[in-house]
Write a protein that holds these residues in place. Structure first.
Motif, PDB file in Angstrom:
ATOM      1  N   LYS A  66       0.868  -1.180   0.000  1.00 54.09           N
ATOM      2  CA  LYS A  66       0.000   0.000   0.000  1.00 54.09           C
ATOM      3  C   LYS A  66       0.903   1.228   0.000  1.00 54.09           C
ATOM      4  O   LYS A  66       1.941   1.243   0.673  1.00 54.09           O
ATOM      5  N   TYR A  76       7.648  -5.481  -6.342  1.00 51.18           N
ATOM      6  CA  TYR A  76       6.334  -6.071  -6.075  1.00 51.18           C
ATOM      7  C   TYR A  76       5.847  -6.941  -7.231  1.00 51.18           C
ATOM      8  O   TYR A  76       4.828  -7.606  -7.105  1.00 51.18           O
ATOM      9  N   SER A 160      -1.499   1.719  -5.953  1.00 46.06           N
ATOM     10  CA  SER A 160      -1.393   1.413  -4.521  1.00 46.06           C
ATOM     11  C   SER A 160      -1.776   2.593  -3.633  1.00 46.06           C
ATOM     12  O   SER A 160      -1.949   2.435  -2.426  1.00 46.06           O
ATOM     13  N   THR A 164      -5.026  -1.492  -1.767  1.00 48.02           N
ATOM     14  CA  THR A 164      -3.937  -2.384  -1.361  1.00 48.02           C
ATOM     15  C   THR A 164      -3.747  -3.439  -2.440  1.00 48.02           C
ATOM     16  O   THR A 164      -4.700  -4.104  -2.849  1.00 48.02           O
ATOM     17  N   LEU A 165      -2.528  -3.577  -2.907  1.00 42.89           N
ATOM     18  CA  LEU A 165      -2.205  -4.624  -3.872  1.00 42.89           C
ATOM     19  C   LEU A 165      -1.800  -5.871  -3.100  1.00 42.89           C
ATOM     20  O   LEU A 165      -1.054  -5.805  -2.122  1.00 42.89           O
TER      21      LEU A 165
END
Length: 204
Positions: A66, A76, A160, A164-165
Motif C-alpha cells: 500500500k 512487487y 497502490s 492495497t495490492l
C-alpha cells in the motif's frame, strides 16, 4: 484476486510521452470470471457484435503493498505474462455516449485470456520488453515497453495509493498504440514475449 487494467498507455512516438503524462492514469477493473487460461478457446460473447482485441503485458503482484514508492514498485512484481484485453466496442460506445462506466464492455466472460507467467528474473529491464500479436498468422500488433506513457513502477505506485495490492493480483498494462482491431469467430490468436510464443488460442 483483483484484475486491474490500464487504458490509453502507449504512444507511437516516444516524443509524445511528456505531453501526455499528466499523472491521471486511466484505470478500470475486470472480474476474475473474465479470465481464460491454459490456451483454452474463447467463446465470442453473445452480448456483443463488435469485439476488439488489444495485446498487453500482464504483471502479477507478488507481495502485499500500500502506498508503494516508484523506487520500490518493481520489487512487487513476481511474474509477467502476455494477455488480450478484449473490449465489446458496441457496448463501450453506448456507455461512452452517456458518460457511463466501461465495466460491461470489459467484463464479459472470456474478456481476459492470459498466457502462463514467466518469472520476473527473465526481464532484467522492464523498460525494454518486446511483445507481439499474430492473428491467423499475420502480424497485427508489435509493442515495446519503452513506449509506455506510465511504466510498470508508475502503474504500481499509482494504483497502490487507492487500493492495497495483494499477492496474485494482476495488472493489464496497456496495448501498443497501433494495430488493435476487430476480432471474428474462428480467428487464431498467438501472442509472444521476446519471440517466445506463450498465448495461443482460437475464438469460437
Amino acid at each position: 484476486m483483483k484484475i486491474i487494467g490500464i487504458g490509453k498507455n502507449y504512444v507511437a512516438n516516444k516524443d509524445e510521452i511528456s505531453g501526455l503524462k499528466d499523472g491521471n492514469q486511466v484505470i478500470f477493473t475486470k472480474p476474475e470470471t473474465s479470465l481464460v487460461t491454459n490456451n483454452e478457446a474463447v467463446a465470442f460473447p453473445s452480448c456483443s457484435n463488435h469485439v476488439v482485441y488489444e495485446v498487453e503485458l500482464v504483471a502479477k503482484i507478488g507481495k502485499k503493498g500500500k502506498n508503494i514508492s516508484e523506487a520500490d514498485a518493481p520489487s512487487y512484481i513476481s511474474e509477467i505474462a502476455v494477455g488480450i484485453d478484449f473490449t465489446a466496442k458496441d457496448i463501450m460506445d453506448t456507455y461512452r455516449a452517456i458518460k457511463g462506466p466501461w465495466a460491461l464492455a470489459k467484463a464479459f466472460d472470456g474478456a481476459s485470456p492470459i498466457s502462463s507467467f514467466k518469472d520476473i528474473s527473465n526481464f532484467p529491464d522492464l523498460n525494454n520488453i518486446n511483445f507481439d500479436l499474430k492473428i491467423n498468422g499475420e502480424q497485427r500488433q508489435v509493442g515495446n515497453t519503452d513506449f509506455m506513457i506510465y511504466n510498470f513502477a508508475e502503474i504500481i505506485a499509482y494504483n497502490s495509493k487507492f487500493m492495497t495490492l495483494e499477492p496474485g493480483d494482476i495488472i493489464f498494462t496497456g496495448t501498443p498504440a497501433i494495430g488493435a482491431g476487430k476480432i471474428l469467430k474462428g480467428d487464431h490468436l498467438q501472442a509472444s514475449i521476446e519471440g517466445e510464443l506463450l498465448l495461443d488460442f482460437k475464438m469460437i
